[in-house]
Design a protein around this motif. Structure first.
Motif, PDB file in Angstrom:
ATOM      1  N   CYS A 258      32.325  34.969  43.508  1.00 38.89           N
ATOM      2  CA  CYS A 258      31.900  33.699  42.907  1.00 38.89           C
ATOM      3  C   CYS A 258      30.676  33.901  42.022  1.00 38.89           C
ATOM      4  O   CYS A 258      30.607  33.366  40.902  1.00 38.89           O
ATOM      5  CB  CYS A 258      31.592  32.675  43.996  1.00 38.89           C
ATOM      6  SG  CYS A 258      33.021  32.132  44.958  1.00 38.89           S
ATOM      7  N   ARG A 261      31.647  35.531  38.790  1.00 41.19           N
ATOM      8  CA  ARG A 261      32.369  34.608  37.914  1.00 41.19           C
ATOM      9  C   ARG A 261      31.400  33.628  37.244  1.00 41.19           C
ATOM     10  O   ARG A 261      31.493  33.372  36.036  1.00 41.19           O
ATOM     11  CB  ARG A 261      33.423  33.864  38.736  1.00 41.19           C
ATOM     12  CG  ARG A 261      34.423  33.087  37.935  1.00 41.19           C
ATOM     13  CD  ARG A 261      35.675  32.800  38.740  1.00 41.19           C
ATOM     14  NE  ARG A 261      35.396  32.252  40.043  1.00 41.19           N
ATOM     15  CZ  ARG A 261      35.669  32.866  41.209  1.00 41.19           C
ATOM     16  NH1 ARG A 261      36.206  34.066  41.207  1.00 41.19           N
ATOM     17  NH2 ARG A 261      35.396  32.294  42.347  1.00 41.19           N
ATOM     18  N   ASP A 269      31.335  27.192  36.323  1.00 40.10           N
ATOM     19  CA  ASP A 269      32.607  27.625  36.887  1.00 40.10           C
ATOM     20  C   ASP A 269      33.687  27.525  35.811  1.00 40.10           C
ATOM     21  O   ASP A 269      33.965  26.427  35.306  1.00 40.10           O
ATOM     22  CB  ASP A 269      32.961  26.734  38.082  1.00 40.10           C
ATOM     23  CG  ASP A 269      34.165  27.245  38.861  1.00 40.10           C
ATOM     24  OD1 ASP A 269      34.936  28.062  38.314  1.00 40.10           O
ATOM     25  OD2 ASP A 269      34.339  26.837  40.021  1.00 40.10           O
ATOM     26  N   VAL A 271      36.781  27.461  35.968  1.00 36.96           N
ATOM     27  CA  VAL A 271      37.945  26.646  36.316  1.00 36.96           C
ATOM     28  C   VAL A 271      37.798  25.226  35.773  1.00 36.96           C
ATOM     29  O   VAL A 271      38.788  24.505  35.627  1.00 36.96           O
ATOM     30  CB  VAL A 271      38.167  26.638  37.854  1.00 36.96           C
ATOM     31  CG1 VAL A 271      37.216  25.671  38.546  1.00 36.96           C
ATOM     32  CG2 VAL A 271      39.608  26.277  38.181  1.00 36.96           C
ATOM     33  N   HIS A 308      36.292  21.879  39.929  1.00 34.82           N
ATOM     34  CA  HIS A 308      37.689  22.246  40.189  1.00 34.82           C
ATOM     35  C   HIS A 308      38.530  21.068  40.646  1.00 34.82           C
ATOM     36  O   HIS A 308      39.641  21.258  41.137  1.00 34.82           O
ATOM     37  CB  HIS A 308      37.743  23.346  41.245  1.00 34.82           C
ATOM     38  CG  HIS A 308      37.096  23.001  42.564  1.00 34.82           C
ATOM     39  ND1 HIS A 308      35.826  22.505  42.664  1.00 34.82           N
ATOM     40  CD2 HIS A 308      37.551  23.089  43.837  1.00 34.82           C
ATOM     41  CE1 HIS A 308      35.524  22.310  43.937  1.00 34.82           C
ATOM     42  NE2 HIS A 308      36.568  22.633  44.663  1.00 34.82           N
ATOM     43  N   PRO A 376      40.415  29.990  40.927  1.00 36.62           N
ATOM     44  CA  PRO A 376      40.449  31.092  39.959  1.00 36.62           C
ATOM     45  C   PRO A 376      41.740  31.893  39.953  1.00 36.62           C
ATOM     46  O   PRO A 376      41.883  32.790  39.123  1.00 36.62           O
ATOM     47  CB  PRO A 376      39.257  31.957  40.385  1.00 36.62           C
ATOM     48  CG  PRO A 376      39.032  31.639  41.822  1.00 36.62           C
ATOM     49  CD  PRO A 376      39.404  30.196  41.977  1.00 36.62           C
TER      50      PRO A 376
END
Length: 407
Positions: A258, A261, A269, A271, A308, A376
């Protein structure tokens, strides 16, 4: 079974419930199980190897969460962390008042009920139509007998992200301890516990492609605290029981992934971009309405919602709400795994969501919630079929409801 579509099997869009473990996490756990299987409290070489891996994992998790290693207490997951936080922080205090929001997770509600049985009062902070806590109401209640506040940072059903720093500052000024349920937030945005005005924080590994069965509670070192589970003095005497070294190693590896990313995308994030693309397409369809904050409303809007997360209210072509719970199995037949925020009543039928009702929705609307939560493991191509699958499922449900009402 795979987690993506693209002709490779069902599409998994239920990350807020749990996530598929990352391959690197499984590798880390397999290595730990093979080499660090002993009791980390044992003083022989096998035990020392387990203890070393446990502490290296602790250091990694502490670094990811921005806390001192001594603040970390490993638990079995979010529910235990929340109970340990509230019951452990309340135990040294005289009975007083606990403040929670109207959109808390059931684990927090259960812990609050346990405190009520011990003589505590529980007051519920109202929220607006987007699920945001009323800060004015919070300020008015941060006076004796209030001794403890617990707030969900990222709401799992509607995606609302609370202004934790503003809440924490008010609690600090009032001298009231604050617990934060960060189960849905950790892994999706940076968390720096030592720089936040909070006293306890709960999280769980399985929400970020780590293993189920392990979580963490972060506790300020100077906070009076009584362990929920006694035993052999593990976790600095704050949680008894032999630590699950392999699970903790998997947790640490998941957080590493995490962190990498987020770092590769400027702290955001990635996503969220997938989520926004899918959300735009869904909101162009009839009978679908967003619940919770709108992440498409501007640059600042994205901070108000979990990156997300999509939550929708579903209705038929005439505008009548449809059951989100009944829609979920129909979506599964279309190859999409999603969830409904509405709970199942004892009779097995749809029940209105307390969270959506607290946000001012009618009972019928509050039973029409649908949640899509991404991770992800997905790519944009995987999501191409989702709007059509949702429309087919909605039409099938509306037709079934029409047949039932005509009997």
């Amino acid at each position: 079974m795979t987690t993506a579509a693209s002709g490779h099997g069902p599409l998994y869009l239920d990350a807020c419930a749990t996530t598929p473990p990352a391959a690197a996490v499984l590798e880390a756990m397999a290595s730990a199980a093979a080499t660090a299987w002993a009791n980390p409290s044992s003083l022989h070489g096998f035990g020392l190897a387990a203890a070393e891996l446990l502490e290296r994992s602790r250091l990694g998790i502490a670094s990811s969460l921005g806390c001192d290693p001594e603040a970390l207490v490993f638990t079995s997951g979010g529910t235990e962390s929340i109970h340990t936080a509230l019951l452990g922080a309340a135990a040294p205090l005289p009975s007083g008042r606990l403040l929670i929001s109207a959109v808390e997770h059931p684990a927090t509600l259960a812990a609050a009920a346990a405190l009520e049985r011990r003589g505590w009062q529980v007051a519920v902070l109202p929220v607006d139509r987007l699920g945001r806590i009323d800060l004015t109401a919070l300020e008015s209640l941060l006076e004796p007998p209030t001794r403890l506040v617990s707030v969900i940072w990222g709401q799992s059903e509607v995606g609302t992200v609370q202004p934790i720093e503003a809440i924490g500052r008010r609690c600090r000024q009032a001298g009231v301890a604050l617990h934060v349920d960060a189960v849905q937030v950790v892994g999706h945005r940076g968390v720096a516990f030592n720089r936040l005005p909070i006293d306890l924080l709960s999280c769980a590994a399985h929400k970020l492609q780590g293993p189920r069965g392990v979580g963490a509670l972060l506790v300020r070192p100077d906070l009076p605290f009584v362990p929920l589970i006694g035993g052999g003095g593990q976790e600095g005497g704050r949680r008894g029981g032999t630590e699950a070294v392999a699970l903790v190693a998997g947790f640490a590896r998941a957080l590493e992934l995490c962190d990498a990313r987020l770092a590769a995308h400027g702290g955001t994030d990635p996503v969220a971009a997938l989520r926004d693309g899918l959300l735009r397409r869904l909101l162009d369809l009839p009978g679908l309405r967003l619940s919770g904050p709108d992440p498409l409303g501007g640059p600042a809007a994205s901070d108000d919602r979990l990156p997300h997360h999509i939550s929708l209210l579903i209705s038929d072509t005439a505008g009548a709400p449809l059951s989100g719970r009944r829609l979920v199995p129909m979506l599964w037949r279309q190859g999409v795994a999603a969830s409904s925020g509405s709970a199942c009543s004892s009779g097995g039928g749809p029940a209105p969501s307390p969270v959506l009702q607290a946000m001012g929705l009618t009972q019928a609307e509050a039973a029409s919630g649908l949640r899509l939560s991404l991770g992800p493991w997905l790519q944009a191509a995987d999501l191409e079929s989702v709007p059509e699958a949702l429309m087919r499922s909605r039409a099938a449900l509306a037709q079934a409801d029409g047949r039932a009402s005509s009997r």
